[in-house]
Scaffold this active site. Sequence first.
Site, PDB file in Angstrom:
ATOM      1  N   ASN A 597       1.351  -1.145  -0.241  1.00  0.00           N
ATOM      2  CA  ASN A 597      -0.144   0.118   0.122  1.00  0.00           C
ATOM      3  C   ASN A 597       0.940   1.014   0.027  1.00  0.00           C
ATOM      4  O   ASN A 597       1.001   1.893  -0.174  1.00  0.00           O
ATOM      5  CB  ASN A 597      -0.730   0.348   1.221  1.00  0.00           C
ATOM      6  CG  ASN A 597      -0.237   0.426   2.262  1.00  0.00           C
ATOM      7  OD1 ASN A 597       1.308  -0.386   2.022  1.00  0.00           O
ATOM      8  ND2 ASN A 597      -0.521   0.685   2.947  1.00  0.00           N
ATOM      9  N   THR A 621      -4.406  -7.245   3.114  1.00  0.00           N
ATOM     10  CA  THR A 621      -4.482  -7.174   1.335  1.00  0.00           C
ATOM     11  C   THR A 621      -3.112  -5.791   1.307  1.00  0.00           C
ATOM     12  O   THR A 621      -2.583  -6.066   0.467  1.00  0.00           O
ATOM     13  CB  THR A 621      -6.001  -6.436   0.926  1.00  0.00           C
ATOM     14  OG1 THR A 621      -5.993  -5.247   1.270  1.00  0.00           O
ATOM     15  CG2 THR A 621      -6.592  -7.539   0.530  1.00  0.00           C
ATOM     16  N   CYS A 622      -3.221  -4.987   2.014  1.00  0.00           N
ATOM     17  CA  CYS A 622      -2.260  -3.670   2.658  1.00  0.00           C
ATOM     18  C   CYS A 622      -1.260  -4.028   2.323  1.00  0.00           C
ATOM     19  O   CYS A 622      -0.224  -3.183   1.481  1.00  0.00           O
ATOM     20  CB  CYS A 622      -2.734  -2.912   3.321  1.00  0.00           C
ATOM     21  SG  CYS A 622      -4.388  -2.092   3.807  1.00  0.00           S
ATOM     22  N   PHE A 623      -0.537  -5.428   2.512  1.00  0.00           N
ATOM     23  CA  PHE A 623       0.488  -6.020   3.116  1.00  0.00           C
ATOM     24  C   PHE A 623       1.099  -7.323   2.193  1.00  0.00           C
ATOM     25  O   PHE A 623       1.799  -7.756   2.289  1.00  0.00           O
ATOM     26  CB  PHE A 623       1.201  -6.167   4.340  1.00  0.00           C
ATOM     27  CG  PHE A 623       0.890  -5.283   5.644  1.00  0.00           C
ATOM     28  CD1 PHE A 623       1.622  -3.831   5.434  1.00  0.00           C
ATOM     29  CD2 PHE A 623      -0.442  -5.595   6.494  1.00  0.00           C
ATOM     30  CE1 PHE A 623       1.472  -3.076   6.477  1.00  0.00           C
ATOM     31  CE2 PHE A 623      -0.622  -4.118   6.884  1.00  0.00           C
ATOM     32  CZ  PHE A 623       0.284  -2.594   7.153  1.00  0.00           C
TER      33      PHE A 623
END
Length: 655
Positions: A597, A621-623
């Site tokens: 992200n 999902t950011c990582f």
Amino acid sequence: PGGGAVPMTAEVRKVNQAATESGGTAQTFLVTIPPNIYPGMQFTVNVPDAGQRFMVTCPPNAGPNMRVRIVPPTPPREEPMAAPTTQVFEVTVPAGVRPNQPFTLMANGQRVLVTCPPNVVPGQRIRFQLPVHQVVGNIQLSYESEKSSGWCRTVRVNDLKFQWVRMNKKEHKSHNNNNNGNNNGDETKEDMNNEGSTNIIDDMKTFDFSKAAYVRKLQLLEGNDARMRTGQVSLIPAQEAVVESRLVYNNKTLLSYADIANIQTKSLEEKTSWFQSICKELLADWDDGHVKIVVRRHSLLNDSVDAVMSLGREDMRKRWRIEFLGEPGIDAGGVTREWFQLLTEQIFDPDFGLWLSSVNNQMCMTINPASNISCPDDHLVYFRFLGRILGRALFDRQLVKGHMVRHLYKHLLGWPITFEDLEAQDEEYYNSLKKFTTMEDLSMMCLDFTITEETMGVRRDVELIPGGNMKEVTAENLPQYLEANLKYRMLDRTKPQITELLLGFFDIVPEQALTVFDPNELELILCGLPTIDMNDWITNAIYSGYFELKGRQDKVVEWFWEVVKDEFDQEMKARLLQFVTGTSGVPTRGFSVLQGNDGNIKKFCINGVSRDQYCYPRAHTCFNRIDLPNYSSKKELYEKLKAAITLSSVGFDME
């Protein structure tokens, strides 16, 4: 005593039989008049053989114990019973439900939304009706998940429209006594014999950062040009969003809520085939008119925009034939396929200025808020055009070149937008908003209802509400401030572009037929299943938590890759990518350049956790990270991983 029939003689029996066969006079019977019955008085006659019971008036000149011949009334001819149109159900109002408050319940396997009548209290039994032909199983469309914050789409009893609700997950039993009866000739009453469950609906009157959700509402209006509708888009509370469950075209019902309920649990391929069958019904015959689009390769986008935007809405569902000027050949599918690919590749190109790569995921495209600067005269025309192209791609089962950010797929489908969608787009901004919900004194932040935007190096303040620069954020109006921020980031910031995208899309696609898909599925249908190099994926994966020490040599990690490589098909591999990274797209240079992200390289990470901590795998999902429990067998890993992937946005709570 009491009268009754006596055996008929052979002659009388023969006469009766002949009369019956010819449809003439009914049978006659000899009966004995009971004691104390005189002329003008009535008595009951039973005819067991005929299964009849009727009243007889004693004739003149007759009296007690005398035998008289009677002609019983002709029983009404039984007409074939029409199929009942409605079914009546009875349910006990669960504890905690107030008058006029909605709650959901299971009726014959289907989840429906019922509103508690006025003057009714918990514990009382109420009745409601459902059309019999609609009584099908599994009507709670599989849309609930931890990522939808508990929101699911159900059907309203009063009009069979779909509505988003958030359940408090309080189970109550409802019962069905299975009493079949007739009610006004067109209803069958059936108390619920099978045990069901009722759930109190969260009325969402109190703002909750973790639960709040909003759905786009598109109000269609007539435009100045008869070929082009206009409209207004807004975000409304999710519980107020309603979608028709019936599609009628040319006086023919193409789908009903029963059809949607039956298909929504099928595989993606089956759902897509069903959707295509609906599109075929909407597609005009070649003889009823068709469209020929001729474009030049060096001016592909401009020629295509001019051609498609010159068409009226009625032309959107005609058969199209694509030709490249000066190139021989018949369009047997290859030319059309190339046209869709080249068009969308150009229009999604960040250099063109309409779209930008997402901050969180370089594989996803987000709308450029400053697209009017790149294309000052016609940027909105391009978004209307793209909406039509996306709709036509769905219609013709063609693929496009461009993965959009997740909340745009939600807008197309009319799915709830939550603060988690804001987190996926800008985690830092999300965390700053979330921090405000735990602060005791907001005055120290000196906040007002504005946000600062920067375009081409120029900063400007944007009011989130009218007069926002004069309104201080306080503990009392914090919910309004948070809501305004979410609406701005998810819609208002690019409202003109999103409006045109939706208008173009719905020039072709009926919204009712989209209710069987979730955002992940819509992305896969539009963009296709990716080509995944498993060796590249495995080589560029990293490990943490329980798996940090052994890495790829850990037994659970070995099981994971064996399952993904050997037991998951192409669709399941793509869904795993969506689950962990937020998109099914693979970087052109492979998994080695997978970004997080913050725009930096964040490789696919498998983080080992205890089974006591989580039952099912979780994704960040950011990582680009999946939390994988330390399962004791490959079979358990397969079952839990598959469940988490397929149900991550479709009706499953993994807490």
